[in-house]
Design an enzyme around this catalytic site. Structure first.
Site, PDB file in Angstrom:
ATOM      1  N   ASP A 189       0.810  -1.209   0.000  1.00 50.47           N
ATOM      2  CA  ASP A 189       0.000   0.000   0.000  1.00 50.47           C
ATOM      3  C   ASP A 189       0.847   1.264   0.000  1.00 50.47           C
ATOM      4  O   ASP A 189       2.067   1.217   0.153  1.00 50.47           O
ATOM      5  CB  ASP A 189      -0.952   0.000   1.204  1.00 50.47           C
ATOM      6  CG  ASP A 189      -0.295  -0.552   2.473  1.00 50.47           C
ATOM      7  OD1 ASP A 189       0.919  -0.359   2.640  1.00 50.47           O
ATOM      8  OD2 ASP A 189      -0.992  -1.183   3.278  1.00 50.47           O
ATOM      9  N   ASP A 229      -7.780  -4.351  14.389  1.00 50.82           N
ATOM     10  CA  ASP A 229      -9.121  -4.741  13.945  1.00 50.82           C
ATOM     11  C   ASP A 229      -9.070  -5.840  12.886  1.00 50.82           C
ATOM     12  O   ASP A 229     -10.074  -6.147  12.235  1.00 50.82           O
ATOM     13  CB  ASP A 229      -9.897  -3.530  13.414  1.00 50.82           C
ATOM     14  CG  ASP A 229      -9.201  -2.844  12.237  1.00 50.82           C
ATOM     15  OD1 ASP A 229      -8.149  -3.357  11.783  1.00 50.82           O
ATOM     16  OD2 ASP A 229      -9.701  -1.800  11.780  1.00 50.82           O
ATOM     17  N   HIS A 254      -7.402  -5.945  10.021  1.00 51.95           N
ATOM     18  CA  HIS A 254      -7.263  -5.604   8.599  1.00 51.95           C
ATOM     19  C   HIS A 254      -5.859  -5.935   8.106  1.00 51.95           C
ATOM     20  O   HIS A 254      -4.880  -5.790   8.826  1.00 51.95           O
ATOM     21  CB  HIS A 254      -7.602  -4.130   8.344  1.00 51.95           C
ATOM     22  CG  HIS A 254      -6.562  -3.153   8.803  1.00 51.95           C
ATOM     23  ND1 HIS A 254      -6.686  -2.408   9.959  1.00 51.95           N
ATOM     24  CD2 HIS A 254      -5.377  -2.772   8.247  1.00 51.95           C
ATOM     25  CE1 HIS A 254      -5.628  -1.621  10.105  1.00 51.95           C
ATOM     26  NE2 HIS A 254      -4.812  -1.827   9.070  1.00 51.95           N
ATOM     27  N   GLU A 304      -9.803  -2.516   5.240  1.00 53.81           N
ATOM     28  CA  GLU A 304     -10.466  -2.278   6.522  1.00 53.81           C
ATOM     29  C   GLU A 304     -11.655  -3.224   6.703  1.00 53.81           C
ATOM     30  O   GLU A 304     -12.113  -3.856   5.742  1.00 53.81           O
ATOM     31  CB  GLU A 304     -10.953  -0.823   6.573  1.00 53.81           C
ATOM     32  CG  GLU A 304      -9.884   0.218   6.273  1.00 53.81           C
ATOM     33  CD  GLU A 304      -8.967   0.501   7.450  1.00 53.81           C
ATOM     34  OE1 GLU A 304      -8.890  -0.343   8.373  1.00 53.81           O
ATOM     35  OE2 GLU A 304      -8.323   1.555   7.455  1.00 53.81           O
TER      36      GLU A 304
END
Length: 296
Positions: free
Chosen positions: A72, A141, A143, A148
């Site tokens: 990313d 979380d 991801h 996400e």
């Protein structure tokens, strides 16, 4: 899916760096057959990169015929900004090893057409024959990359709006100022990662224990995108003891027992790097020495 548990972050980093080194060595890459490696940024892989640099400097691994694709990049952040992922990768790995600059592929968050940049990135992966090993880290979380919670498990490289929790978490890299954190990023998709022939995920720290538990003990769920690794034929998670805090005791014992059987009963010499059993000659030899039971 394999789960390897080590004592702490340093031991996890050591294991993964040596694993990557051995995968490259056994692959025997060359100019016409490079080893294609997917790489993450963030705090999780820093220890791995540090150890890989040490392995390179000691002559144990070369990146001359390694092609990399990063997961990313922020949108709108200058490439030479200290917190861009381009800067991160050169600072922590690329400038210290013998990788050829033209073999480094990092998404351009300042491209005039972001959608086209994402399509070109996917095409580049296809052109080199796909990714051999994708290394990844996760957020608390669950991801992976910037996929996400709620991201499609069939997603491809695309522009993604960052969740507020991710923006808050990343503010520590921008003087604690949320306003300075980019709100958009380019990211590989979940399917882009899972298309790799092997996926290795780093999960360390008690703050990621719930995510690990969701990934290991519950089903595949787009709210915990790392859980897609359950469907991968060669998925490996390497975690530390702190990350196992939310797992059931029997789950931890099970995965530790698998590793114990591998090394104590089957023998590491009879195992492939990816955990498959190559042969059982030594085991059978031991069995043959046992006294036979008289037939009734």
């Amino acid at each position: 899916m394999r789960l390897i548990i080590r004592e702490d972050y340093d031991e996890v980093s050591e294991f993964v760096a040596n694993y990557i080194k051995e995968r490259i060595r056994q692959f025997e890459p060359g100019p016409e057959r490079p080893f294609v490696l997917g790489l993450p940024t963030g705090s999780s892989p820093i220890g791995v990169y540090k150890r890989l640099v040490e392995l390179y400097k000691s002559g144990q691994v070369s990146f001359q015929y390694v092609v990399t694709f990063n997961m990313d990049e922020y949108v709108g952040l200058p490439r030479d900004h200290s917190e861009s992922y381009h800067s991160f990768m050169w600072k922590n790995l690329f400038m210290h090893v013998d990788i050829q600059p033209e073999n480094v592929n990092i998404l351009d968050g300042n491209a005039p057409d972001l959608d086209e940049e994402c399509k070109k990135f996917e095409a580049a992966i296809t052109r080199v024959g796909g990714i051999e090993l994708f290394l990844g880290g996760i957020g608390p979380d669950g991801h992976i990359a910037f996929n996400e919670p709620g991201s499609s498990l069939t997603s491809r490289t695309r522009v993604k709006t960052l969740a507020y929790e991710t923006i808050i978490a990343n503010a520590r890299f921008f003087d604690g100022d949320i306003a300075k954190v980019p709100k958009l990023a380019l990211t590989v998709g979940v399917a882009t990662v899972m298309d790799a022939r092997e996926v290795v995920v780093l999960i360390t720290g008690a703050h990621k224990a719930i995510a690990l538990a969701k990934c290991i003990e519950e089903g595949v769920n787009h709210m915990w995108t790392v859980s897609a690794i359950q469907m991968h034929p060669k998925g490996l998670i390497v975690c530390d003891e702190d990350a196992t805090l939310e797992l059931h005791v029997k789950t931890v014992k099970y995965f530790k027992s698998i590793e114990h059987v591998h090394h104590s009963l089957i023998g590491s010499e009879n195992l492939s790097l990816q955990g498959g059993v190559k042969q059982l000659k030594n085991v059978l030899a031991v069995a043959d020495t046992r006294p036979s039971t008289p037939m009734e």
